[in-house]
Design a protein around this motif. Structure first.
Motif, PDB file in Angstrom:
ATOM      1  N   MET A  12      45.831  41.848  31.304  1.00 59.69           N
ATOM      2  CA  MET A  12      45.335  43.158  31.796  1.00 59.69           C
ATOM      3  C   MET A  12      44.582  42.567  32.940  1.00 59.69           C
ATOM      4  O   MET A  12      44.322  43.420  33.969  1.00 59.69           O
ATOM      5  N   ASN A  13      44.129  41.499  33.427  1.00 57.09           N
ATOM      6  CA  ASN A  13      43.303  41.399  34.608  1.00 57.09           C
ATOM      7  C   ASN A  13      43.240  39.742  35.076  1.00 57.09           C
ATOM      8  O   ASN A  13      42.630  39.597  36.148  1.00 57.09           O
ATOM      9  N   THR A  14      43.945  38.969  34.627  1.00 56.58           N
ATOM     10  CA  THR A  14      43.976  37.597  35.396  1.00 56.58           C
ATOM     11  C   THR A  14      45.265  36.822  34.902  1.00 56.58           C
ATOM     12  O   THR A  14      45.910  36.935  33.803  1.00 56.58           O
ATOM     13  N   LYS A  15      45.790  36.142  35.803  1.00 53.65           N
ATOM     14  CA  LYS A  15      46.921  35.265  35.867  1.00 53.65           C
ATOM     15  C   LYS A  15      48.200  35.910  35.356  1.00 53.65           C
ATOM     16  O   LYS A  15      49.152  35.162  34.920  1.00 53.65           O
ATOM     17  N   GLU A  16      48.248  37.309  35.650  1.00 50.40           N
ATOM     18  CA  GLU A  16      49.635  37.967  35.339  1.00 50.40           C
ATOM     19  C   GLU A  16      50.771  37.415  36.167  1.00 50.40           C
ATOM     20  O   GLU A  16      51.926  37.515  35.885  1.00 50.40           O
ATOM     21  N   LEU A  37      34.916  35.904  35.351  1.00 53.44           N
ATOM     22  CA  LEU A  37      34.801  37.265  35.525  1.00 53.44           C
ATOM     23  C   LEU A  37      33.387  37.749  35.889  1.00 53.44           C
ATOM     24  O   LEU A  37      33.178  38.634  36.884  1.00 53.44           O
ATOM     25  N   VAL A  38      32.363  37.152  35.222  1.00 54.68           N
ATOM     26  CA  VAL A  38      31.147  37.499  35.465  1.00 54.68           C
ATOM     27  C   VAL A  38      30.645  36.952  36.875  1.00 54.68           C
ATOM     28  O   VAL A  38      30.037  37.847  37.915  1.00 54.68           O
ATOM     29  N   TRP A  39      31.271  35.912  37.308  1.00 58.68           N
ATOM     30  CA  TRP A  39      31.060  35.332  38.898  1.00 58.68           C
ATOM     31  C   TRP A  39      31.803  36.441  39.747  1.00 58.68           C
ATOM     32  O   TRP A  39      31.226  36.851  40.809  1.00 58.68           O
ATOM     33  N   ARG A  40      32.906  36.956  39.494  1.00 58.58           N
ATOM     34  CA  ARG A  40      33.513  37.988  40.359  1.00 58.58           C
ATOM     35  C   ARG A  40      32.713  39.297  40.452  1.00 58.58           C
ATOM     36  O   ARG A  40      32.478  39.869  41.465  1.00 58.58           O
ATOM     37  N   ARG A  41      32.208  39.865  39.526  1.00 57.00           N
ATOM     38  CA  ARG A  41      31.128  40.917  39.431  1.00 57.00           C
ATOM     39  C   ARG A  41      29.791  40.432  40.142  1.00 57.00           C
ATOM     40  O   ARG A  41      29.149  41.398  40.790  1.00 57.00           O
ATOM     41  N   LYS A  42      29.531  39.493  40.173  1.00 58.43           N
ATOM     42  CA  LYS A  42      28.170  38.686  40.353  1.00 58.43           C
ATOM     43  C   LYS A  42      28.346  38.754  42.222  1.00 58.43           C
ATOM     44  O   LYS A  42      27.317  39.451  42.943  1.00 58.43           O
TER      45      LYS A  42
END
Length: 343
Positions: free
Chosen positions: A201-205, A276-281
């Protein structure tokens, strides 16, 4: 009238506020015949209105949902309307350079490539800094027998380098990795490997897709004379924040990584939820702190905001799950605005 060989499919990546610049670049700098299918996953009203107007003026196919879409879900929806030899998947925050599509088609025709990746830049000014010039994507096995551990290895080549410093070193060649910022795919491959995996759904596709293509006997090529640039940027609208938080949510990430591990029999994944937290940060918390009249450098405040982000992120994904379930039961939740899409 001869049908174009290529269908360009535009899908949402992580925000909507770059829609105009991206779409205009496609029409300004593409000198090769194409159809266009645009998937609009719940963009805000002013973007929706712009896309509806453009679909009429430029005669492209516009597909609208009233709920946010994961990237592979959006691409699969569009594939239902693709009958051309090639399909180009491109995100809604990408700007293309003159001649990009013609160069990719020539690469596929001359090499027989299943997938072609352009030289992908990052940031502004566009086409100056490399994001991806092909790369590596494979399973690495460490140890033997019952002690063997399987890891996913993925690496972008020349990332962060200035384009003018590396362009002379690059040539058309096989590679293992292409990113979904922009790739061209020989449509027939989907008859072999099936549709894109919507459980990613959101990474490594992109890693999963390239490995699936190669496992099926296909090939991936880099065509460095074709240049596009992915333009990350500020989240300007509330819809950008909402969509971004869902797109890079912990729930989607955990589900994706667990599925990827089972699918490829992996031992573990090194990124996890922290990525994922890093991306939102980077996209939400740090810009917010810079706009506060106090505490811009406070580590305590940053920790508090990260905690609030995690709680709010859980709320958004729970709300989305319920909303999506309602829409799935509604046969009118996907609307097709235009049936002809050639240019």
């Amino acid at each position: 009238m001869i049908e174009p060989q290529v269908t360009i499919v535009v899908v949402p990546r992580e925000r909507f506020s770059f829609t105009h610049e991206s779409l205009e670049s496609i029409y300004e700098y593409t000198d090769f015949p194409f159809k266009l299918v645009y998937v609009d996953g719940a963009s805000p009203p002013h973007i929706q209105s712009y896309l509806e107007t453009q679909s009429q003026l430029r005669n492209f196919q516009l597909i609208r949902t009233d709920y946010y879409l994961s990237p592979n879900r959006a691409r699969n929806i569009a594939l239902s309307y693709v009958s051309s030899k090639y399909v180009v998947f491109i995100d809604n925050d990408v700007v293309v350079a003159q001649g990009w599509l013609k160069q990719m088609v020539e690469c596929a025709e001359e090499t027989g490539a299943t997938v072609v990746t352009p030289l992908t830049g990052e940031g502004q000014p566009v086409h100056e800094r490399v994001h991806c010039a092909g790369g590596e994507a494979r399973i690495i096995v460490q140890g033997e027998g019952s002690q063997a551990k399987r890891y996913l290895h993925a690496k972008l080549l020349y990332r962060g380098r200035r384009l003018k410093d590396v362009q002379s070193k690059l040539k058309r060649q096989p590679t293992e990795l292409a990113e979904f910022h922009c790739i061209m795919v020989r449509t027939a491959i989907f008859e072999q490997i099936g549709l894109l995996d919507e459980e990613l759904m959101n990474t490594k596709e992109h890693v999963d897709f390239c490995m699936s293509v190669i496992r099926a006997g296909g090939s991936v090529y880099l065509e460095p004379s074709a240049i596009v640039t992915y333009v990350p940027g500020s989240l300007l609208d509330w819809s950008d924040y909402h969509f971004y938080m869902l797109r890079w949510s912990d729930a989607w990430g955990i589900s994706t990584l667990q599925h990827l591990q089972k699918k490829w029999n992996l031992t573990e994944d090194e990124l996890g939820v922290g990525y994922l937290v890093w991306r939102r940060k980077i996209a939400i918390i740090k810009p917010l702190m810079l706009n506060l009249p106090f505490g811009q450098k406070s580590k305590l405040l940053q920790k508090i905001l990260v905690f609030v982000d995690i709680i709010f992120n859980r709320f958004i994904t729970s709300y989305y799950a319920l909303n999506q379930l309602r829409h799935k039961k509604d046969s009118t939740s996907i609307r097709l605005y235009q049936h002809k899409a050639s240019t």
